[in-house]
Design a protein around this motif. Structure first.
Motif: not given
Lengths: 344, 344
Positions: A225, A251, A254-255, A258, A261, A279-281, A283-286
């Motif tokens: 992850r 995955f 998204i990692s 981070h 940042r 993957m659905p997530e 769409e939900m990341s920022h």
DNA sequence: GTTAGTTGGTAGAACGATCTAACAGCAGAA
DNA sequence: TTCTGCTGTTAGATCGTTCTACCAACTAAC
């Protein structure tokens, strides 16, 4: 497993033969309404439960299929598994779910065990490092098999999976269209055939767009992850870091966000990112993640369909379902990079 | 399923009896090394594969367990399933995975079918609206069953699941500690026993902290990937909107984050958020999501352990594993709200 | 030399269903 | 009357194992 009342008990109770009960159970129309009712009544009376294993033994059939995936926790495989379960259920099959956890030895054991359990067929996502012997054996004993997700160079079996090469190209093209010229490929395990194909697509698209391939820009790692963060460190440390990156999957992407940042960099603005899987997530990341959608649901339902055809018709020529990837543009694609613009 | 070579063929080929072959296969020590080797050789020679179903029929055993969940795509169930598969595998069992998709009728059908397939036992996460009859039947026919995740008022079965009541309390306490006094409870389906328990914990903690319960602040909805947005709209429309929210699960919470941004509000700063489940994505959201960890992995492995005990010892008294929830504080908890501070 | 115990193996029924082939009973045709 | 064909039902073998009970051969003891 304490089984007491059998078809024989029903036969005695209803005053008919064992054969008749069997015919009633299978809805054979030759039985008169009268007898049928009597048998049905005895079944309810005695609390009979059908023993499908005994039936399967005699009739050489099975309503079970095996599904071998690497890791259920990977959302792509989650989606795949869910859709295979649904497709199997719709056709009256059950799914034995097992995880190989990327171990070819475990995979061998599991396949063997599934065969011993007499599954009607199986869907296999080959673990990285699978030996060809396994498939030779399966072919020899004519077990219906559909290979899924991971491309596997074996024309003897049905296959359902995404077009990873095309996916790699699509991603590069999208970033080039934004003006990027230094594009990294982060994450994924060396030797994973899916990664290899995406990488090949990446090379091909770089070339097509007249961009130089820089070995330092492709970083492999075991997928966890947080592995994306480490992968990112490597390319940020370069004298000439990339302005954009393909990430082996969502995955990793998204990692990587981070990781950026942590360096005070903003994903999308300071580095364009694009993942794979959809993957659905994502769409939900920022910021929301651009990704190459490899429709796991479709891959799964088609794998199930191919397997069912194979079971029904074992001698048919093998066929392949190649899922066309789709580019989904979201915020992480950013806008043209400063340097990119200056260089134009 | 094309099965040809059986234990009889081996016996003929090795010049021993069927019984001897069977004993060799099961590693019985009474067989001399000499015969054992001869049999082993014939097995390899003829390419024999063991028929476990036939064996199971005779010996009244089974290496399969059934797992009935609602929806594999929910990460909590994904984790649960993965850990049950691993625990089962470690004990030599296979898992039949089926999804009830919250339909009690489907669930009834699936349970029946699993029983007919002669599973050694099953783990059931009862669908919302399950009828008690189902469990009466299971109890009557003495099928080993472990109920998991969803609390179900039936003392006759083993249970493994999180302490949802405590989880609800923990979440409220954390928000109150930040100075919040108007706290919403968003999402989850009415009638879902997990939600009911979390809600009860929420009520209880509000009371304990001397806060007034406002009916307008609890919103239920069918759980989808975006339902949180709609739930949020409802409470934002209030004259006196909440400054913090418990979200039924992490999905809802992440969806609420997006809803807030649509209103130009920043999650964590303008509204404190806390979810339930502790799914891995919660750590990857922006801002990172505070959550009540309900350790699905532990719930799964304990459910498997309870079921195995039950199978081994059917008459033992039922036992329960209640997983203690853990508060995980991350950015979305924010800092004390302006109004909250002013009111002190 | 009989008895008792151990070792290595076997025959045949059993598990709970399906399958094959056949069989009454009856209607209609020759 | 005999034959043919259909309908509804059945006896007995069978699927591939395990289980129970027994056996033959040998050793050791009395």
């Amino acid at each position: 497993m304490k089984r007491s009342v059998t078809i024989n008990d029903i036969a005695d109770h209803a005053g008919v033969s064992r054969s008749t009960v069997s015919l009633v159970l299978r809805g054979n129309p030759r039985i008169s309404d009268d007898t049928r009712e009597r048998v049905r009544h005895s079944i309810r009376e005695l609390g009979y439960t059908y023993n499908r294993n005994a039936a399967n033994l005699r009739s050489q059939t099975s309503q079970a299929i095996g599904l071998i995936i690497n890791d259920l926790r990977n959302p792509f495989f989650t989606e795949l598994t869910a859709s295979i379960e649904e497709a199997a259920d719709a056709r009256g099959y059950f799914v034995y779910l097992v995880q190989s956890r990327e171990s070819p030895e475990r995979q061998n054991r599991l396949v063997q065990s599934l065969v011993e359990h007499g599954v009607a067929g199986m869907i296999i996502c080959p673990a990285t490092g699978t030996d060809r012997d396994l498939f030779d054996r399966l072919h020899l004993q004519k077990t219906p098999v559909c290979i899924a997700v991971r491309p596997w160079p074996d024309e003897r079996f049905d296959f359902s999976g995404p077009d990873n090469f095309r996916a790699g190209q699509l991603a590069v093209d999208a970033l080039v269209a934004q003006g990027h010229r230094r594009i990294a490929f982060l994450g994924g395990e060396r030797g994973n055939p899916s990664r290899d194909d995406r990488l090949a697509g990446y090379f091909s698209a770089l070339q097509k767009n007249g961009l130089r391939f820089d070995d330092a820009l492709t970083v492999a790692s075991r997928p966890t992850r947080t592995s994306g963060i480490d992968d990112l460190e490597q390319v940020l440390a370069l004298a000439d870091p990339p302005t954009a990156a393909l990430c082996y999957n969502d995955f990793v992407a998204i990692s990587v966000m981070h990781g950026l940042r942590r360096h005070g960099l903003e994903p999308g603005r300071d580095m364009a990112l694009i993942g794979f899987d959809g993957m659905p997530e994502a769409e939900m990341s920022h910021p929301t993640l651009s990704t190459i959608l490899l429709d796991a649901e479709s891959v799964g339902s088609n794998a199930a369909a191919l397997l069912m055809n194979r079971i029904a018709n074992p001698e048919a020529a093998p066929s392949r379902w190649i899922e066309t990837p789709k580019l989904i543009l979201r915020e992480s694609i950013g806008t043209a990079p400063d340097r990119g613009t200056a260089a134009l």
